[in-house]
Design a protein around this motif. Structure first.
Motif, PDB file in Angstrom:
ATOM      1  N   ASP A  48      -8.905  -0.822  11.877  1.00  0.00           N
ATOM      2  CA  ASP A  48      -9.297  -2.232  11.783  1.00  0.00           C
ATOM      3  C   ASP A  48      -9.206  -2.759  10.351  1.00  0.00           C
ATOM      4  OD1 ASP A  48     -10.222  -4.769  12.179  1.00  0.00           O
ATOM      5  OD2 ASP A  48     -12.191  -4.175  12.935  1.00  0.00           O
ATOM      6  N   TRP A  49      -7.991  -3.038   9.930  1.00  0.00           N
ATOM      7  CA  TRP A  49      -7.741  -3.575   8.598  1.00  0.00           C
ATOM      8  C   TRP A  49      -8.331  -4.975   8.456  1.00  0.00           C
ATOM      9  CZ3 TRP A  49      -7.327  -2.737   3.848  1.00  0.00           C
ATOM     10  CH2 TRP A  49      -6.730  -3.636   2.963  1.00  0.00           C
ATOM     11  N   ASN A  50      -8.264  -5.779   9.510  1.00  0.00           N
ATOM     12  CA  ASN A  50      -8.734  -7.160   9.418  1.00  0.00           C
ATOM     13  C   ASN A  50     -10.204  -7.241   9.002  1.00  0.00           C
ATOM     14  OD1 ASN A  50      -8.323 -10.042   9.698  1.00  0.00           O
ATOM     15  ND2 ASN A  50      -9.628  -9.877  11.500  1.00  0.00           N
ATOM     16  N   THR A  51     -11.056  -6.446   9.640  1.00  0.00           N
ATOM     17  CA  THR A  51     -12.483  -6.480   9.302  1.00  0.00           C
ATOM     18  C   THR A  51     -12.708  -6.034   7.867  1.00  0.00           C
ATOM     19  OG1 THR A  51     -13.145  -6.178  11.590  1.00  0.00           O
ATOM     20  CG2 THR A  51     -14.760  -5.553   9.907  1.00  0.00           C
ATOM     21  N   LEU A  52     -12.079  -4.937   7.471  1.00  0.00           N
ATOM     22  CA  LEU A  52     -12.230  -4.421   6.112  1.00  0.00           C
ATOM     23  C   LEU A  52     -11.731  -5.440   5.088  1.00  0.00           C
ATOM     24  CD1 LEU A  52     -13.144  -1.872   4.592  1.00  0.00           C
ATOM     25  CD2 LEU A  52     -10.810  -1.001   4.830  1.00  0.00           C
ATOM     26  N   ALA A  53     -10.604  -6.061   5.382  1.00  0.00           N
ATOM     27  CA  ALA A  53     -10.016  -7.061   4.481  1.00  0.00           C
ATOM     28  C   ALA A  53     -10.918  -8.291   4.360  1.00  0.00           C
ATOM     29  CB  ALA A  53      -8.627  -7.455   4.975  1.00  0.00           C
ATOM     30  N   ASP A  54     -11.480  -8.728   5.487  1.00  0.00           N
ATOM     31  CA  ASP A  54     -12.385  -9.887   5.467  1.00  0.00           C
ATOM     32  C   ASP A  54     -13.582  -9.644   4.546  1.00  0.00           C
ATOM     33  OD1 ASP A  54     -10.986 -11.590   7.137  1.00  0.00           O
ATOM     34  OD2 ASP A  54     -12.132 -11.073   8.935  1.00  0.00           O
ATOM     35  N   ALA A  84      -7.725   1.247  -0.214  1.00  0.00           N
ATOM     36  CA  ALA A  84      -8.597   1.124   0.957  1.00  0.00           C
ATOM     37  C   ALA A  84      -7.775   1.159   2.242  1.00  0.00           C
ATOM     38  CB  ALA A  84      -9.413  -0.160   0.870  1.00  0.00           C
ATOM     39  N   TYR A  85      -6.617   0.508   2.235  1.00  0.00           N
ATOM     40  CA  TYR A  85      -5.700   0.481   3.388  1.00  0.00           C
ATOM     41  C   TYR A  85      -5.255   1.903   3.707  1.00  0.00           C
ATOM     42  CZ  TYR A  85      -1.453  -1.269   5.893  1.00  0.00           C
ATOM     43  OH  TYR A  85      -0.468  -1.554   6.794  1.00  0.00           O
ATOM     44  N   ALA A  86      -4.834   2.640   2.674  1.00  0.00           N
ATOM     45  CA  ALA A  86      -4.372   4.010   2.856  1.00  0.00           C
ATOM     46  C   ALA A  86      -5.499   4.901   3.388  1.00  0.00           C
ATOM     47  CB  ALA A  86      -3.819   4.569   1.553  1.00  0.00           C
ATOM     48  N   GLU A  87      -6.706   4.734   2.851  1.00  0.00           N
ATOM     49  CA  GLU A  87      -7.842   5.539   3.294  1.00  0.00           C
ATOM     50  C   GLU A  87      -8.189   5.236   4.754  1.00  0.00           C
ATOM     51  OE1 GLU A  87     -10.876   4.828   0.364  1.00  0.00           O
ATOM     52  OE2 GLU A  87      -9.808   6.020  -1.153  1.00  0.00           O
ATOM     53  N   LEU A  88      -8.121   3.961   5.137  1.00  0.00           N
ATOM     54  CA  LEU A  88      -8.375   3.561   6.519  1.00  0.00           C
ATOM     55  C   LEU A  88      -7.384   4.255   7.455  1.00  0.00           C
ATOM     56  CD1 LEU A  88      -9.760   1.646   8.635  1.00  0.00           C
ATOM     57  CD2 LEU A  88      -7.956  -0.001   8.088  1.00  0.00           C
ATOM     58  N   ALA A 124       0.808  -1.225   0.000  1.00  0.00           N
ATOM     59  CA  ALA A 124       0.000   0.000   0.000  1.00  0.00           C
ATOM     60  C   ALA A 124       0.839   1.272   0.000  1.00  0.00           C
ATOM     61  CB  ALA A 124      -0.931  -0.008   1.213  1.00  0.00           C
ATOM     62  N   ALA A 125       2.167   1.145  -0.016  1.00  0.00           N
ATOM     63  CA  ALA A 125       3.029   2.325   0.099  1.00  0.00           C
ATOM     64  C   ALA A 125       2.736   3.400  -0.955  1.00  0.00           C
ATOM     65  CB  ALA A 125       4.507   1.916   0.069  1.00  0.00           C
ATOM     66  N   PRO A 126       2.536   3.042  -2.244  1.00  0.00           N
ATOM     67  CA  PRO A 126       2.240   4.109  -3.219  1.00  0.00           C
ATOM     68  C   PRO A 126       0.940   4.851  -2.886  1.00  0.00           C
ATOM     69  CG  PRO A 126       2.780   2.054  -4.362  1.00  0.00           C
ATOM     70  CD  PRO A 126       2.651   1.733  -2.894  1.00  0.00           C
ATOM     71  N   ASN A 127      -0.051   4.118  -2.398  1.00  0.00           N
ATOM     72  CA  ASN A 127      -1.330   4.733  -2.031  1.00  0.00           C
ATOM     73  C   ASN A 127      -1.166   5.641  -0.814  1.00  0.00           C
ATOM     74  OD1 ASN A 127      -1.796   1.612  -2.750  1.00  0.00           O
ATOM     75  ND2 ASN A 127      -3.306   2.859  -3.815  1.00  0.00           N
ATOM     76  N   LEU A 128      -0.411   5.183   0.176  1.00  0.00           N
ATOM     77  CA  LEU A 128      -0.164   5.990   1.372  1.00  0.00           C
ATOM     78  C   LEU A 128       0.534   7.293   1.001  1.00  0.00           C
ATOM     79  CD1 LEU A 128       0.980   3.143   3.772  1.00  0.00           C
ATOM     80  CD2 LEU A 128      -1.002   4.640   4.153  1.00  0.00           C
ATOM     81  N   ARG A 129       1.554   7.202   0.142  1.00  0.00           N
ATOM     82  CA  ARG A 129       2.317   8.401  -0.252  1.00  0.00           C
ATOM     83  C   ARG A 129       1.448   9.360  -1.054  1.00  0.00           C
ATOM     84  NH1 ARG A 129       6.769   4.380  -1.042  1.00  0.00           N
ATOM     85  NH2 ARG A 129       8.054   4.603   0.823  1.00  0.00           N
ATOM     86  N   ALA A 130       0.532   8.837  -1.858  1.00  0.00           N
ATOM     87  CA  ALA A 130      -0.338   9.690  -2.668  1.00  0.00           C
ATOM     88  C   ALA A 130      -1.406  10.369  -1.811  1.00  0.00           C
ATOM     89  CB  ALA A 130      -1.001   8.866  -3.771  1.00  0.00           C
ATOM     90  N   LEU A 131      -1.893   9.677  -0.785  1.00  0.00           N
ATOM     91  CA  LEU A 131      -3.026  10.168   0.003  1.00  0.00           C
ATOM     92  C   LEU A 131      -2.606  11.033   1.188  1.00  0.00           C
ATOM     93  CD1 LEU A 131      -6.126   9.908   0.064  1.00  0.00           C
ATOM     94  CD2 LEU A 131      -5.843   7.998   1.644  1.00  0.00           C
ATOM     95  N   ILE A 132      -1.457  10.742   1.779  1.00  0.00           N
ATOM     96  CA  ILE A 132      -1.030  11.429   3.005  1.00  0.00           C
ATOM     97  C   ILE A 132       0.271  12.175   2.687  1.00  0.00           C
ATOM     98  CG2 ILE A 132      -0.389  11.150   5.428  1.00  0.00           C
ATOM     99  CD1 ILE A 132      -1.991   8.438   5.306  1.00  0.00           C
ATOM    100  N   PRO A 133       0.175  13.458   2.421  1.00  0.00           N
ATOM    101  CA  PRO A 133       1.361  14.222   2.006  1.00  0.00           C
ATOM    102  C   PRO A 133       2.498  14.128   3.017  1.00  0.00           C
ATOM    103  CG  PRO A 133      -0.642  15.556   1.817  1.00  0.00           C
ATOM    104  CD  PRO A 133      -1.023  14.289   2.529  1.00  0.00           C
ATOM    105  N   GLY A 134       3.694  13.835   2.536  1.00  0.00           N
ATOM    106  CA  GLY A 134       4.878  13.828   3.382  1.00  0.00           C
ATOM    107  C   GLY A 134       5.035  12.619   4.283  1.00  0.00           C
TER     108      GLY A 134
END
Length: 165
Positions: free
Chosen positions: A128-134, A156-160, A26-36
């Motif tokens: 709660d990644w586990n619930t979302l992933a399930d 979805a991980y980055a948004e969570l 999820a690193a590319p998504n995290l970097r795109a969504l959360i500046p810095g």
């Protein structure tokens, strides 16, 4: 409806994220969504190795005002280890991400440790990644744990995580 908007960056700016290969997906998504955001994720990283990394960043003065920890996919996570992370975080906003691994016998115990020990009075929020992933098995490859790098699951991980900051 209006297009979805990105969450605002955290009020005190800096975010350090420490994780294992799931966070790497999820690193590319995290970097795109959360500046810095500073993403420090490694394949097969165990909780103890993550703690050493968090201690190192804290010791060098480079640990962000917000700390995201996603560890435990590769082995057990004890309440003592969670206490160590809370202690090193030293009042920073801490987000603990639950583990998702359908075949890992230790994950239910890890998630119970995270849910019991990550509380508002400790300035800790559970993502709660586990619930979302399930609920979304199509996000994952054949192992049910890893996602396409930068794909829908990573988004979805980055948004969570962004919502938990």
């Amino acid at each position: 409806p209006p297009p979805p908007t990105s969450p605002a960056p955290p009020p005190d700016g800096s975010v350090t994220a420490i994780g294992d290969s799931v966070m790497l997906d999820a690193a590319p998504n995290l970097r795109a969504l959360i500046p810095g955001i500073d993403v420090d994720a490694a394949v097969s990283r165990h909780v103890s190795q993550g703690i050493v990394e968090i201690q190192s960043l804290a010791g060098s003065g480079t640990l962000g005002a917000n700390l995201v920890v996603a560890l435990g996919t590769n082995g057990t996570f004890s309440s003592g280890e969670l206490d160590q992370i809370v202690s090193i975080a030293a009042g920073r906003h801490l987000v603990m991400v639950t583990n998702h691994c359908p075949y890992c016998s230790w994950v239910a115990g890890n998630n119970a440790v995270i849910e019991a020990g990550c509380t508002a009075d400790r300035n800790c929020a559970v993502a709660d990644w586990n619930t979302l992933a399930d609920e979304n098995p199509d996000w994952f490859g054949g192992d049910g744990v890893h996602m396409a790098i930068g794909g829908a699951g990573g988004q979805a991980y980055a948004e969570l995580i962004a919502r938990s900051l």
